[in-house]
Every structure is written in structure tokens, then in C-alpha cells.
Design an enzyme around this catalytic site. Structure first.
Site, short mmCIF file in Angstrom:
data_model
loop_
_atom_site.label_atom_id
_atom_site.label_comp_id
_atom_site.label_asym_id
_atom_site.label_seq_id
_atom_site.Cartn_x
_atom_site.Cartn_y
_atom_site.Cartn_z
N ARG A 68 122.27 61.94 54.66
CA ARG A 68 120.93 61.85 54.08
C ARG A 68 120.84 60.29 53.62
O ARG A 68 122.11 59.70 53.38
CB ARG A 68 120.77 62.49 53.10
CG ARG A 68 120.83 64.21 53.52
CD ARG A 68 120.39 65.15 52.15
NE ARG A 68 120.63 66.42 52.50
CZ ARG A 68 121.49 67.38 52.85
NH1 ARG A 68 122.75 66.74 52.45
NH2 ARG A 68 121.59 68.68 53.08
N LYS A 93 122.25 67.86 47.24
CA LYS A 93 121.74 69.26 47.40
C LYS A 93 122.67 70.41 47.41
O LYS A 93 122.30 71.33 48.39
CB LYS A 93 120.57 69.29 48.87
CG LYS A 93 119.54 68.43 48.83
CD LYS A 93 118.56 68.35 49.74
CE LYS A 93 117.28 67.36 49.57
NZ LYS A 93 116.36 67.70 50.81
N HIS A 158 115.34 60.04 58.00
CA HIS A 158 116.07 61.40 58.19
C HIS A 158 116.16 61.69 59.51
O HIS A 158 116.90 62.75 59.96
CB HIS A 158 115.05 62.34 57.28
CG HIS A 158 115.60 63.72 57.07
ND1 HIS A 158 116.73 63.71 56.08
CD2 HIS A 158 115.84 64.88 57.54
CE1 HIS A 158 117.32 64.86 55.84
NE2 HIS A 158 116.62 65.69 56.91
N ARG A 161 119.73 61.94 60.66
CA ARG A 161 120.46 63.19 60.50
C ARG A 161 120.21 64.08 61.56
O ARG A 161 121.17 64.75 61.93
CB ARG A 161 120.32 63.60 58.89
CG ARG A 161 120.91 64.99 58.52
CD ARG A 161 120.81 65.01 57.02
NE ARG A 161 120.94 66.27 56.66
CZ ARG A 161 122.31 67.05 56.53
NH1 ARG A 161 123.33 66.16 56.73
NH2 ARG A 161 122.68 68.19 56.05
N HIS A 184 125.72 71.70 55.51
CA HIS A 184 124.71 72.90 55.15
C HIS A 184 124.94 74.12 54.36
O HIS A 184 125.97 74.56 54.77
CB HIS A 184 123.96 73.38 56.54
CG HIS A 184 123.14 72.26 57.00
ND1 HIS A 184 122.81 72.23 58.60
CD2 HIS A 184 122.01 71.16 56.35
CE1 HIS A 184 121.72 71.20 58.75
NE2 HIS A 184 121.48 70.72 57.45
N TYR A 193 119.42 73.24 65.47
CA TYR A 193 120.00 72.32 66.44
C TYR A 193 120.39 72.87 67.67
O TYR A 193 120.23 72.62 68.73
CB TYR A 193 120.98 71.40 65.80
CG TYR A 193 120.58 70.73 64.55
CD1 TYR A 193 119.55 69.74 64.57
CD2 TYR A 193 121.09 70.97 63.38
CE1 TYR A 193 119.25 69.08 63.66
CE2 TYR A 193 120.69 70.33 62.19
CZ TYR A 193 119.93 69.30 62.30
OH TYR A 193 119.11 68.63 61.26
#
Length: 207
Positions: A68, A93, A158, A161, A184, A193
Site C-alpha cells: 500500500r 490495517k 493502489h 498492489r 490480507h 485475484y
């Protein structure tokens, strides 16, 4: 008998300011990721900048490690182990931290950047004023590189990413490994993805 006098009261209408709802990114942009070829075009376009080596290295590092923009500008030299060619990725995050291998071209670019950095800083990417690079500054640089590279759409950070996620999914990496690489916490963020990978069904009709 006295008559009662009733007074009719007109109801008042309360006026409220209606804030328009922001449309989803999918409605505003044709797609949210870049291909490997497009990333390479961005890297080459950035090399023509005044601080071309720094700018092109930022794009390369962000893409290779699915960073990010906030993770990219906060990257510090103590996260890079040149001896073992590894990068210790700290995620935001509440993402899961991980250790990534650094490829040869990226390692050479980072070594040069560290050698030429003046004044020296604990941050990998610094501005002309020797402070850490800002997220807004990187976004502006990306947009300019996109224009120089002839992209038919507006480029934003972004996308790098997402480009990482799609590139690794296309190489056949499973969802769990991809989840760990991108940090994640929720695997549902990774599934997109593999679901859209063009190699997902490549062996379906082979006998």
C-alpha cells in the site's frame, strides 16, 4: 353550547442536506489493476524524471511486494537485509507481516539508492527536502508517469498492489500463499485475484 374553534396547523417540512453517495470505483474506472507490461512502462517513464532512479525504484518495490502507498513511504532501511536479499514487510490495517525475497534487479536498485542518498536517512524513499516521501507526492508522480507512458486511463498507486495480486495469481500461486504474501487478514480480499485469473481454467479441456 359554545363552539370550539379548531386551528389548522400546516405541517412544517424539515429540510435536510442530502450528501451524494460516492459511486463505486468499478463504476468510475474501467479496471483497478495494471498488467506487468504496463508496470514496466511506468517504471521506464519514471526513469526520465529529475529523480528518476528513486521514482522508478518506488514503483518497482511497491509492485513486487504489493505494498500500500502508506507502507511504501514508511519503508525503512532496517527492513531490508541486503545479505540475505529479503524485505521485512510491515503491514497496515491489521495486516499480517511477512518476509519477502528481493529479486536481483530490485536489490541492485536499492543498493544504488542507499549509496547515493544524501543526506542519509532511516527512510528508504525521501523527498528533495530530505524528509520521508508523502503518499500525495507518490500519487502525483504515479499520475504523471501514467501520462508519460501513454496509459489510456488515470493511474493511481493502489493499482500496483492489485497488479501484484493478479500477476502472482496468473503464475499459479494458490490463494493461501497469496493471502500471506499480500498480508490480507481476510482471505475474501485475496479471492478476487484467483477468481479473475485467466489461467484459472487453462487445463479444463485438456485430455
Amino acid at each position: 353550547m359554545a363552539k370550539s374553534h379548531l386551528k389548522l396547523v400546516t405541517p412544517t417540512t424539515e429540510k435536510r442536506t442530502v450528501i451524494p453517495k460516492r459511486r463505486p470505483n468499478a463504476d468510475l474506472r474501467s479496471r483497478e489493476h495494471l498488467t506487468e507490461t504496463e508496470v514496466d512502462k511506468l517504471v521506464q517513464a519514471a526513469k526520465a524524471n529529475r529523480w528518476g532512479h528513486r521514482d522508478s525504484t518506488m514503483i518497482l518495490v511497491a509492485w513486487r511486494h504489493g505494498l500500500r502507498v502508506s507502507e511504501l513511504v514508511d519503508l525503512r532501511w532496517d527492513q531490508i537485509d541486503f545479505a540475505s536479499a529479503t524485505l521485512h514487510v510491515r503491514r497496515v490495517k491489521q495486516g499480517t507481516p511477512s518476509t519477502h525475497p528481493i529479486m536481483g534487479d530490485e536489490l541492485r536498485a536499492l543498493r544504488r539508492l542507499q549509496r547515493e542518498q544524501e543526506p542519509k536517512s532511516s527512510f528508504v524513499f525521501t523527498s528533495e527536502r530530505a524528509g520521508p516521501f508523502t503518499t500525495a507526492g507518490f500519487a502525483r508522480m504515479m499520475e504523471r508517469a501514467g501520462v508519460e507512458a501513454g496509459m489510456p486511463f488515470k493511474v493511481h498507486p493502489h493499482m500496483l498492489r492489485h497488479a501484484c495480486g493478479f500477476a502472482l495469481a496468473n503464475k499459479g500461486h494458490d490463494t493461501r500463499a497469496l493471502q500471506a504474501y499480500l498480508g490480507h487478514k481476510n482471505i475474501q480480499h485475496t479471492v478476487r485475484y484467483t477468481e479473475l485469473s485467466p489461467t484459472r481454467f487453462k487445463d479444463f479441456w485438456r485430455s
